[in-house]
Motif scaffolding. Structure first.
Motif, PDB file in Angstrom:
ATOM      1  N   ARG A   1       0.882  -1.196  -0.205  1.00 37.55           N
ATOM      2  CA  ARG A   1      -0.004   0.084   0.055  1.00 37.55           C
ATOM      3  C   ARG A   1       0.855   1.122  -0.012  1.00 37.55           C
ATOM      4  O   ARG A   1       1.850   1.527   0.730  1.00 37.55           O
ATOM      5  CB  ARG A   1      -1.036  -0.072   1.289  1.00 37.55           C
ATOM      6  CG  ARG A   1      -1.928  -0.977   1.346  1.00 37.55           C
ATOM      7  CD  ARG A   1      -2.893  -0.794   2.703  1.00 37.55           C
ATOM      8  NE  ARG A   1      -3.915  -1.837   2.529  1.00 37.55           N
ATOM      9  CZ  ARG A   1      -4.073  -2.907   3.266  1.00 37.55           C
ATOM     10  NH1 ARG A   1      -3.247  -2.835   4.226  1.00 37.55           N
ATOM     11  NH2 ARG A   1      -5.217  -3.744   3.159  1.00 37.55           N
ATOM     12  N   GLY A   2       0.657   2.208  -1.047  1.00 37.60           N
ATOM     13  CA  GLY A   2       1.404   3.474  -0.997  1.00 37.60           C
ATOM     14  C   GLY A   2       0.907   4.346  -2.079  1.00 37.60           C
ATOM     15  O   GLY A   2      -0.321   4.191  -2.507  1.00 37.60           O
ATOM     16  N   LEU A   3       1.743   5.218  -2.513  1.00 39.85           N
ATOM     17  CA  LEU A   3       1.822   6.276  -3.442  1.00 39.85           C
ATOM     18  C   LEU A   3       2.553   5.773  -4.907  1.00 39.85           C
ATOM     19  O   LEU A   3       3.594   5.563  -4.516  1.00 39.85           O
ATOM     20  CB  LEU A   3       2.131   7.395  -2.975  1.00 39.85           C
ATOM     21  CG  LEU A   3       1.875   8.853  -3.873  1.00 39.85           C
ATOM     22  CD1 LEU A   3       0.331   8.961  -3.779  1.00 39.85           C
ATOM     23  CD2 LEU A   3       2.636   9.915  -3.136  1.00 39.85           C
TER      24      LEU A   3
ATOM     25  N   ASP B   1       9.518   4.725   3.991  1.00 41.24           N
ATOM     26  CA  ASP B   1      10.705   5.263   3.489  1.00 41.24           C
ATOM     27  C   ASP B   1      11.396   4.812   2.294  1.00 41.24           C
ATOM     28  O   ASP B   1      12.326   5.536   1.754  1.00 41.24           O
ATOM     29  CB  ASP B   1      11.851   5.229   4.560  1.00 41.24           C
ATOM     30  CG  ASP B   1      11.319   5.852   5.795  1.00 41.24           C
ATOM     31  OD1 ASP B   1      10.494   6.608   5.761  1.00 41.24           O
ATOM     32  OD2 ASP B   1      12.035   5.546   6.855  1.00 41.24           O
ATOM     33  N   CYS B   2      10.793   3.789   1.431  1.00 34.34           N
ATOM     34  CA  CYS B   2      11.536   3.121   0.510  1.00 34.34           C
ATOM     35  C   CYS B   2      10.333   3.194  -0.639  1.00 34.34           C
ATOM     36  O   CYS B   2       9.227   3.187  -0.670  1.00 34.34           O
ATOM     37  CB  CYS B   2      12.124   1.935   0.746  1.00 34.34           C
ATOM     38  SG  CYS B   2      10.850   0.584   1.154  1.00 34.34           S
ATOM     39  N   VAL B   3      10.960   2.849  -1.916  1.00 34.94           N
ATOM     40  CA  VAL B   3      10.321   2.788  -3.217  1.00 34.94           C
ATOM     41  C   VAL B   3      10.157   1.270  -3.678  1.00 34.94           C
ATOM     42  O   VAL B   3      11.493   0.493  -3.770  1.00 34.94           O
ATOM     43  CB  VAL B   3      10.790   3.596  -4.013  1.00 34.94           C
ATOM     44  CG1 VAL B   3      10.032   3.311  -5.527  1.00 34.94           C
ATOM     45  CG2 VAL B   3      10.583   5.135  -3.903  1.00 34.94           C
ATOM     46  N   LYS B   4       9.060   0.613  -3.738  1.00 35.93           N
ATOM     47  CA  LYS B   4       9.254  -0.836  -4.350  1.00 35.93           C
ATOM     48  C   LYS B   4       8.695  -0.724  -5.757  1.00 35.93           C
ATOM     49  O   LYS B   4       7.856   0.014  -6.107  1.00 35.93           O
ATOM     50  CB  LYS B   4       8.112  -1.594  -3.497  1.00 35.93           C
ATOM     51  CG  LYS B   4       8.416  -1.447  -1.930  1.00 35.93           C
ATOM     52  CD  LYS B   4       9.501  -2.482  -1.588  1.00 35.93           C
ATOM     53  CE  LYS B   4       9.611  -2.721   0.013  1.00 35.93           C
ATOM     54  NZ  LYS B   4      10.687  -3.348   0.427  1.00 35.93           N
ATOM     55  N   LYS B   5       9.443  -1.406  -6.568  1.00 35.48           N
ATOM     56  CA  LYS B   5       9.094  -1.777  -7.994  1.00 35.48           C
ATOM     57  C   LYS B   5       8.032  -2.885  -8.249  1.00 35.48           C
ATOM     58  O   LYS B   5       8.350  -4.000  -7.759  1.00 35.48           O
ATOM     59  CB  LYS B   5      10.127  -1.560  -8.799  1.00 35.48           C
ATOM     60  CG  LYS B   5      10.957  -0.220  -8.581  1.00 35.48           C
ATOM     61  CD  LYS B   5      12.084  -0.327  -9.761  1.00 35.48           C
ATOM     62  CE  LYS B   5      12.795   1.229  -9.669  1.00 35.48           C
ATOM     63  NZ  LYS B   5      13.890   1.316 -10.486  1.00 35.48           N
TER      64      LYS B   5
END
Length: 91
Positions: free
Chosen positions: A28-30, A45-49
């Motif tokens: 869940r995120g942006l 705090d991180c970005v998942k691909k």
């Protein structure tokens, strides 16, 4: 069809809140980025691909409805429904 659904159909995903299901995992995120084959989701705090081809994405629209998309490369499935539990997106 609402303006938000039309924007999704045109592929405007960046900046939207999303739930993504990939290999049994729920993120869940942006949406902060997108390539032809991947969606980048900011989670904490991180970005998942997340690969587009093997995932389900649920977007909540301004009017409270939800849109579920599998493979946004082709928008092969678009479901606008308040009841989406059969798609396995519930936590």
């Amino acid at each position: 069809m609402s303006k938000a659904v039309n924007e999704l159909l045109r592929g405007e995903l960046v900046g939207r809140d999303v739930e993504a299901r990939y290999l049994g995992r729920l993120l869940r995120g942006l949406v902060v980025g997108e390539t032809r084959n991947m969606v980048a989701v900011a989670v904490g705090d991180c970005v998942k691909k997340v690969p587009k081809a093997q995932s389900l994405f649920r977007f909540r629209l301004e009017d409270g409805s939800e849109v579920v998309v599998c493979d946004p490369r082709r928008l092969c499935r678009l479901v606008v429904s308040p009841e989406l539990s059969h798609l396995g997106l519930d936590a």
